[in-house]
Design an enzyme around this catalytic site. Structure first.
Site: not given
Length: 408
Positions: A82-83, A114, A176
């Site tokens: 997705l954008d 944001r 990680d």
């Protein structure tokens, strides 16, 4: 006719859980992969050009143009690309969130806010959401904006300083991977709670905390024993600062051997060594450097086959130090089903399977690591978008088309 039994199948313990994974690099993708292996429907939500780990690989290891780094942590997932900033994506994200049990993300603090995808924004859409965030150092605090990368965390958390006679980096992204396992554990626990209470949970993990958790034993010993950093100084053969000799790694004529906690007298008899017999009555921690250096000099003339025979007879705890070529053909690794080979376009990759067995079986590979946006259109259809709406989203650039529909 003799009826042959089918091999055991691992139960899909998280069948019914839907996870939206807004993750890149390793910690987040690996956490989501643990959940996907257990049957969760993990939807990898990534940019139109793909997540970071598609475009980088250690040692420049690509099969054709597929990153092997991506392959190691993205099996059993579906992908939608997705954008997110495109205005037409708002409806897509809203329906995705409504359909989800879990959101997992590992962006820097503030990024999801944001993007209007932070915890508060998501909870307004899905009040019972399980929202799991993994950062480098934590969502707040004095280091929240510092880069959270495995090597840097190893350094800050004391792991490098405690490893080796001189500061030594662990030979893999241990923090990680441990952070990923901890995050998956927290999500599974929150999901179990949700099934009982109907309530969601806010989960926060960090690489920094994971790096410290890896050292729970040694840190507890250090602080509780009122130790000082002088304790780290030791013979280079010794594996840790807190074990007594001979705990460490030693060079032989033709190999290296790891020797665990063993009575020095037992090793002395196994090697028929008078210098070691002379040390058998000494405190194996207080005199660890002397014991280790003495043993190291003796072992330089031994070959592994002879040492193995002597140690087996004496009941000494030891193992040959394998390299990765040895590991791939190790009989226990083969028996445990640790590795598998998967086809990748014109080649093949060797991957590490899920580390646990369930009812005697390793979770199966249900889906290959996906192409960018491979399942986008089927996911949109499952959310109630009709074909004309899907075509419009693709045409507008809000959603990447399926790979089969892209121009060659």
């Amino acid at each position: 006719m003799t009826k042959t039994s089918s091999p055991p199948q691992a139960p899909r313990l998280l069948d019914g859980m839907r996870v939206l994974s807004f993750c890149h690099y390793l910690q987040g993708p690996a956490a989501a992969q643990y959940l996907a292996d257990l049957g969760a429907d993990v939807i990898k939500v990534e940019p139109r050009n793909g997540a970071f780990e598609r475009h980088w690989a250690g040692a420049s290891t690509f099969i054709e143009d597929v990153s092997v780094f991506f392959l190691c942590a993205n099996r059993n997932k579906r992908s939608i690309a997705l954008d997110i900033k495109h205005p037409d994506c708002a409806a897509v994200l809203h329906r995705l969130i409504e359909s989800a049990d879990v959101i997992v993300e590992n962006y820097r603090p503030g990024v999801m806010d944001r993007l209007q995808l932070g915890y508060d924004a998501v909870r307004r859409i899905k009040p019972d959401i399980i929202y799991a965030s993994a950062t480098g150092f934590g969502a707040d605090g004095p280091l929240k904006d510092r880069p959270g990368q495995d090597l840097l965390i190893q350094a800050r958390a004391g792991l490098i300083g405690a490893s080796g006679a001189t500061p030594t980096v662990t030979g893999c992204a241990a923090v990680d991977q441990h952070g990923a396992a901890l995050l998956a554990m927290g999500i599974a626990a929150a999901y179990a709670s949700k099934l009982v209470t109907g309530k969601g949970t806010r989960i926060e993990g960090s690489l920094f905390n994971a790096g410290i958790d890896l050292q729970a034993e040694s840190l507890t010993l250090y602080y509780s024993g009122k130790q000082t950093r002088e304790r780290f100084r030791r013979d280079p053969h010794l594996g840790t600062w807190f074990h007594e000799a001979p705990y460490g790694v030693y060079q032989l004529e033709d190999a290296f051997v790891a020797i665990s906690l063993n009575a020095i007298g037992k090793i002395a008899e196994a090697l028929d060594s008078d210098p070691l017999r002379a040390l058998a009555g000494k405190d194996a921690y207080a005199e660890r450097d002397l014991i280790a250096s003495t043993l190291a000099n003796i072992l330089l003339t031994w070959r592994f086959s002879a040492l193995s025979e002597a140690f087996e007879i004496a009941g000494v705890w030891y193992e040959r130090v394998n390299d990765y070529d040895d590991l791939l053909v190790d009989p226990q690794a083969i028996h445990n089903g640790i590795f598998s080979t998967i086809p990748v376009r014109g080649g093949e990759a060797t991957i590490v399977n899920h580390p646990l067995k369930y009812d005697g079986a390793v979770p199966d590979l249900r889906r290959m690591p996906p192409e960018i946006g491979e399942h986008g259109e089927e996911i949109l259809a499952s959310l109630g978008f009709d074909q004309s709406e899907i075509d419009a989203l693709v045409e507008a650039g809000a959603v990447a088309p399926a790979p089969s529909n892209r121009p060659s």
